[in-house]
Design a protein around this motif. Sequence first.
Motif, PDB file in Angstrom:
ATOM      1  N   GLU A 185      41.964 -25.245 -22.228  1.00 47.41           N
ATOM      2  CA  GLU A 185      40.558 -25.725 -22.508  1.00 47.41           C
ATOM      3  C   GLU A 185      39.667 -24.466 -23.024  1.00 47.41           C
ATOM      4  O   GLU A 185      38.771 -24.867 -23.785  1.00 47.41           O
ATOM      5  CB  GLU A 185      40.234 -26.852 -22.296  1.00 47.41           C
ATOM      6  CG  GLU A 185      41.612 -27.802 -22.178  1.00 47.41           C
ATOM      7  CD  GLU A 185      41.177 -29.202 -21.181  1.00 47.41           C
ATOM      8  OE1 GLU A 185      40.253 -30.152 -21.309  1.00 47.41           O
ATOM      9  OE2 GLU A 185      41.855 -28.837 -19.878  1.00 47.41           O
ATOM     10  N   ALA A 186      39.614 -24.066 -21.748  1.00 46.14           N
ATOM     11  CA  ALA A 186      38.638 -22.846 -21.943  1.00 46.14           C
ATOM     12  C   ALA A 186      38.560 -21.550 -22.618  1.00 46.14           C
ATOM     13  O   ALA A 186      37.630 -21.000 -23.397  1.00 46.14           O
ATOM     14  CB  ALA A 186      38.710 -22.324 -19.948  1.00 46.14           C
ATOM     15  N   TYR A 187      39.853 -21.852 -22.857  1.00 41.35           N
ATOM     16  CA  TYR A 187      39.962 -20.678 -23.915  1.00 41.35           C
ATOM     17  C   TYR A 187      39.601 -21.248 -25.405  1.00 41.35           C
ATOM     18  O   TYR A 187      38.618 -20.244 -25.917  1.00 41.35           O
ATOM     19  CB  TYR A 187      40.936 -20.159 -24.542  1.00 41.35           C
ATOM     20  CG  TYR A 187      41.626 -18.870 -25.615  1.00 41.35           C
ATOM     21  CD1 TYR A 187      41.103 -18.258 -24.789  1.00 41.35           C
ATOM     22  CD2 TYR A 187      42.500 -18.990 -26.500  1.00 41.35           C
ATOM     23  CE1 TYR A 187      41.559 -16.193 -26.637  1.00 41.35           C
ATOM     24  CE2 TYR A 187      42.997 -18.747 -27.273  1.00 41.35           C
ATOM     25  CZ  TYR A 187      42.698 -17.058 -28.004  1.00 41.35           C
ATOM     26  OH  TYR A 187      42.696 -16.687 -28.039  1.00 41.35           O
ATOM     27  N   GLN A 188      39.682 -22.260 -25.673  1.00 41.17           N
ATOM     28  CA  GLN A 188      39.017 -23.288 -26.766  1.00 41.17           C
ATOM     29  C   GLN A 188      38.053 -23.122 -27.391  1.00 41.17           C
ATOM     30  O   GLN A 188      37.145 -22.358 -28.118  1.00 41.17           O
ATOM     31  CB  GLN A 188      39.610 -24.404 -27.295  1.00 41.17           C
ATOM     32  CG  GLN A 188      39.493 -24.678 -28.642  1.00 41.17           C
ATOM     33  CD  GLN A 188      40.094 -24.266 -29.451  1.00 41.17           C
ATOM     34  OE1 GLN A 188      40.419 -23.729 -29.530  1.00 41.17           O
ATOM     35  NE2 GLN A 188      38.674 -24.044 -31.125  1.00 41.17           N
ATOM     36  N   LEU A 218      30.280 -10.205 -24.384  1.00 47.85           N
ATOM     37  CA  LEU A 218      31.270 -10.246 -24.945  1.00 47.85           C
ATOM     38  C   LEU A 218      31.873 -12.024 -24.299  1.00 47.85           C
ATOM     39  O   LEU A 218      30.827 -12.373 -22.961  1.00 47.85           O
ATOM     40  CB  LEU A 218      32.145  -9.358 -24.334  1.00 47.85           C
ATOM     41  CG  LEU A 218      32.187  -9.463 -22.637  1.00 47.85           C
ATOM     42  CD1 LEU A 218      33.153 -11.015 -22.243  1.00 47.85           C
ATOM     43  CD2 LEU A 218      32.462  -8.073 -21.971  1.00 47.85           C
ATOM     44  N   VAL A 219      32.597 -12.505 -24.681  1.00 47.37           N
ATOM     45  CA  VAL A 219      32.936 -13.829 -24.066  1.00 47.37           C
ATOM     46  C   VAL A 219      33.699 -13.733 -23.677  1.00 47.37           C
ATOM     47  O   VAL A 219      35.182 -13.539 -24.269  1.00 47.37           O
ATOM     48  CB  VAL A 219      32.838 -15.418 -25.340  1.00 47.37           C
ATOM     49  CG1 VAL A 219      31.031 -15.056 -25.856  1.00 47.37           C
ATOM     50  CG2 VAL A 219      33.602 -14.534 -26.787  1.00 47.37           C
ATOM     51  N   ALA A 220      34.753 -14.787 -22.542  1.00 49.35           N
ATOM     52  CA  ALA A 220      35.790 -14.484 -22.394  1.00 49.35           C
ATOM     53  C   ALA A 220      35.896 -16.118 -22.051  1.00 49.35           C
ATOM     54  O   ALA A 220      35.200 -16.636 -20.974  1.00 49.35           O
ATOM     55  CB  ALA A 220      36.705 -13.223 -21.126  1.00 49.35           C
ATOM     56  N   ALA A 221      38.002 -16.357 -21.386  1.00 49.15           N
ATOM     57  CA  ALA A 221      38.201 -17.577 -20.906  1.00 49.15           C
ATOM     58  C   ALA A 221      39.161 -17.307 -19.459  1.00 49.15           C
ATOM     59  O   ALA A 221      39.652 -15.832 -20.021  1.00 49.15           O
ATOM     60  CB  ALA A 221      38.780 -18.482 -21.544  1.00 49.15           C
ATOM     61  N   SER A 222      38.690 -17.826 -18.442  1.00 51.47           N
ATOM     62  CA  SER A 222      39.739 -17.482 -17.661  1.00 51.47           C
ATOM     63  C   SER A 222      39.935 -18.453 -16.578  1.00 51.47           C
ATOM     64  O   SER A 222      39.288 -18.798 -16.701  1.00 51.47           O
ATOM     65  CB  SER A 222      38.950 -16.739 -17.014  1.00 51.47           C
ATOM     66  OG  SER A 222      39.952 -15.707 -15.749  1.00 51.47           O
ATOM     67  N   GLY A 223      41.625 -18.389 -15.757  1.00 49.41           N
ATOM     68  CA  GLY A 223      40.922 -19.114 -14.555  1.00 49.41           C
ATOM     69  C   GLY A 223      40.404 -18.843 -13.763  1.00 49.41           C
ATOM     70  O   GLY A 223      40.329 -19.162 -12.261  1.00 49.41           O
ATOM     71  N   GLY A 224      40.012 -17.517 -13.384  1.00 50.37           N
ATOM     72  CA  GLY A 224      39.820 -16.736 -12.652  1.00 50.37           C
ATOM     73  C   GLY A 224      38.756 -15.452 -12.244  1.00 50.37           C
ATOM     74  O   GLY A 224      37.868 -14.990 -13.441  1.00 50.37           O
ATOM     75  N   ASN A 225      40.610 -14.708 -12.816  1.00 50.10           N
ATOM     76  CA  ASN A 225      40.379 -13.229 -11.949  1.00 50.10           C
ATOM     77  C   ASN A 225      39.834 -12.575 -13.415  1.00 50.10           C
ATOM     78  O   ASN A 225      39.340 -11.736 -13.715  1.00 50.10           O
ATOM     79  CB  ASN A 225      41.982 -13.293 -12.176  1.00 50.10           C
ATOM     80  CG  ASN A 225      42.248 -13.515 -10.588  1.00 50.10           C
ATOM     81  OD1 ASN A 225      40.389 -13.533  -9.313  1.00 50.10           O
ATOM     82  ND2 ASN A 225      43.126 -13.447 -10.045  1.00 50.10           N
ATOM     83  N   ALA A 226      40.620 -13.241 -14.444  1.00 52.17           N
ATOM     84  CA  ALA A 226      39.721 -12.329 -15.987  1.00 52.17           C
ATOM     85  C   ALA A 226      38.451 -12.527 -16.423  1.00 52.17           C
ATOM     86  O   ALA A 226      37.898 -11.087 -17.002  1.00 52.17           O
ATOM     87  CB  ALA A 226      40.982 -12.475 -17.403  1.00 52.17           C
ATOM     88  N   GLY A 227      38.132 -13.836 -15.670  1.00 49.85           N
ATOM     89  CA  GLY A 227      36.547 -13.666 -16.195  1.00 49.85           C
ATOM     90  C   GLY A 227      35.569 -12.900 -14.871  1.00 49.85           C
ATOM     91  O   GLY A 227      35.078 -12.359 -15.735  1.00 49.85           O
ATOM     92  N   LEU A 228      36.256 -12.592 -13.870  1.00 50.35           N
ATOM     93  CA  LEU A 228      36.153 -11.481 -13.170  1.00 50.35           C
ATOM     94  C   LEU A 228      35.951 -10.436 -13.709  1.00 50.35           C
ATOM     95  O   LEU A 228      34.820  -9.652 -13.017  1.00 50.35           O
ATOM     96  CB  LEU A 228      35.971 -11.623 -11.217  1.00 50.35           C
ATOM     97  CG  LEU A 228      35.894 -13.287 -10.626  1.00 50.35           C
ATOM     98  CD1 LEU A 228      37.186 -13.265  -9.343  1.00 50.35           C
ATOM     99  CD2 LEU A 228      34.869 -13.125 -10.474  1.00 50.35           C
ATOM    100  N   ALA A 229      36.613 -10.234 -14.514  1.00 53.63           N
ATOM    101  CA  ALA A 229      37.111  -8.537 -14.400  1.00 53.63           C
ATOM    102  C   ALA A 229      36.282  -8.090 -15.758  1.00 53.63           C
ATOM    103  O   ALA A 229      35.580  -7.338 -16.142  1.00 53.63           O
ATOM    104  CB  ALA A 229      38.807  -8.290 -14.771  1.00 53.63           C
ATOM    105  N   ALA A 230      36.049  -9.214 -16.940  1.00 50.05           N
ATOM    106  CA  ALA A 230      35.138  -8.917 -17.649  1.00 50.05           C
ATOM    107  C   ALA A 230      33.735  -9.269 -17.574  1.00 50.05           C
ATOM    108  O   ALA A 230      33.235  -8.489 -17.944  1.00 50.05           O
ATOM    109  CB  ALA A 230      35.405 -10.205 -18.626  1.00 50.05           C
ATOM    110  N   ALA A 231      33.420  -9.332 -16.591  1.00 47.31           N
ATOM    111  CA  ALA A 231      32.340  -9.678 -15.685  1.00 47.31           C
ATOM    112  C   ALA A 231      31.946  -8.383 -15.640  1.00 47.31           C
ATOM    113  O   ALA A 231      30.752  -7.957 -15.708  1.00 47.31           O
ATOM    114  CB  ALA A 231      31.928 -11.185 -14.530  1.00 47.31           C
ATOM    115  N   TYR A 232      32.873  -7.698 -14.407  1.00 50.34           N
ATOM    116  CA  TYR A 232      32.466  -6.636 -14.099  1.00 50.34           C
ATOM    117  C   TYR A 232      32.410  -5.736 -15.085  1.00 50.34           C
ATOM    118  O   TYR A 232      31.474  -4.761 -14.751  1.00 50.34           O
ATOM    119  CB  TYR A 232      33.436  -6.319 -13.184  1.00 50.34           C
ATOM    120  CG  TYR A 232      33.170  -5.634 -12.428  1.00 50.34           C
ATOM    121  CD1 TYR A 232      32.430  -5.084 -10.873  1.00 50.34           C
ATOM    122  CD2 TYR A 232      34.203  -3.933 -12.630  1.00 50.34           C
ATOM    123  CE1 TYR A 232      32.541  -3.470 -10.630  1.00 50.34           C
ATOM    124  CE2 TYR A 232      34.061  -3.170 -11.960  1.00 50.34           C
ATOM    125  CZ  TYR A 232      33.115  -2.573 -10.828  1.00 50.34           C
ATOM    126  OH  TYR A 232      33.272  -1.322 -10.527  1.00 50.34           O
TER     127      TYR A 232
END
Length: 306
Positions: A122-125, A67-81
């Motif tokens: 920019e991270a989302y793109q 999977l790929v995800a973009a995040s300012g931090g928290n959504a990325g942590l959740a996706a990774a977890y």
Amino acid sequence: MTVSVDDVRAAAKRIAGRVRRTPVIEVAPGLTFKLELLQHTGSFKPRGAFNRLLTARENGHLTGKGLVAASGGNAGLAAAYAARELGIPARIFVPATTPAAKVAKLHTLQAEVVQVGNEYAEAYQAALEARDETGALLLHAYDQPEVVAGQGTIGLELLDQVGGFDTVLVAVGGGGLIAGIATALGDQARVIGIEPELAPTFHHALEAGEPVDVPVGGVAVDSLGGRRLGDLAFAAATQYTLSSLLVDDDAIVAARNELWRDHRLVVEHGAAVAYAALTSGVYRPAAGERVVVIVCGANTDPATLG
């Protein structure tokens, strides 16, 4: 594209045992905190992440490309977890401005981390480009039905945990949290979105009658830095007549410090936004009104607390 309360109920069954049923505490007569900062990875986000990934697995949509995800931090942590727990490789795109504590935590969750640009957009793109190149599953931070339904499970818990309430104050970035909670509660309580003055995506969408791009900044930009409100959040705002209030950075900082000083809660700036509406007087409850504040994230450096 909408999310129904049945979607939220299905999400609750799907993610049961994967996420914590976070506690509530009554901190003053008529004022209750829902402590989502105690969720896995320090924010409410794993609810939506697990629902997205488990739904994709049920439907045969996992490609084997991770999977790929973009995040300012928290959504990325959740996706990774969630990905680690389900044995799925994760590649997380974050802005270069993401706090070092969040980046370090992503690495401990075995995710590949790519820092790009200075804002979430920019991270989302970059994440979209990676999805197109690799065929990986995209987990959106806030604007996917499965994500919104997962976040809405907070609302179902509130109905079970709190003996009646009138108003829920919710911090808004891209809008996945408020959309989910409003869907879960329907007409059983008023839901109000609280935003930083320097990141008013919800406020401007309501004024414009549709989601629009807005410049974002301020102390809470790492977690509430989406430039544009999600379509699902705007649909929920229309259906449930949601409103938005703005708080300034000084009020956010003061509320964050008060949450630590008076309640011993270590929260990030974005998680203090909803409470700041009360402490600053931007929202004044009526006599006898029962208010719930969603305290939504703990990923911060405690040394910065005053």
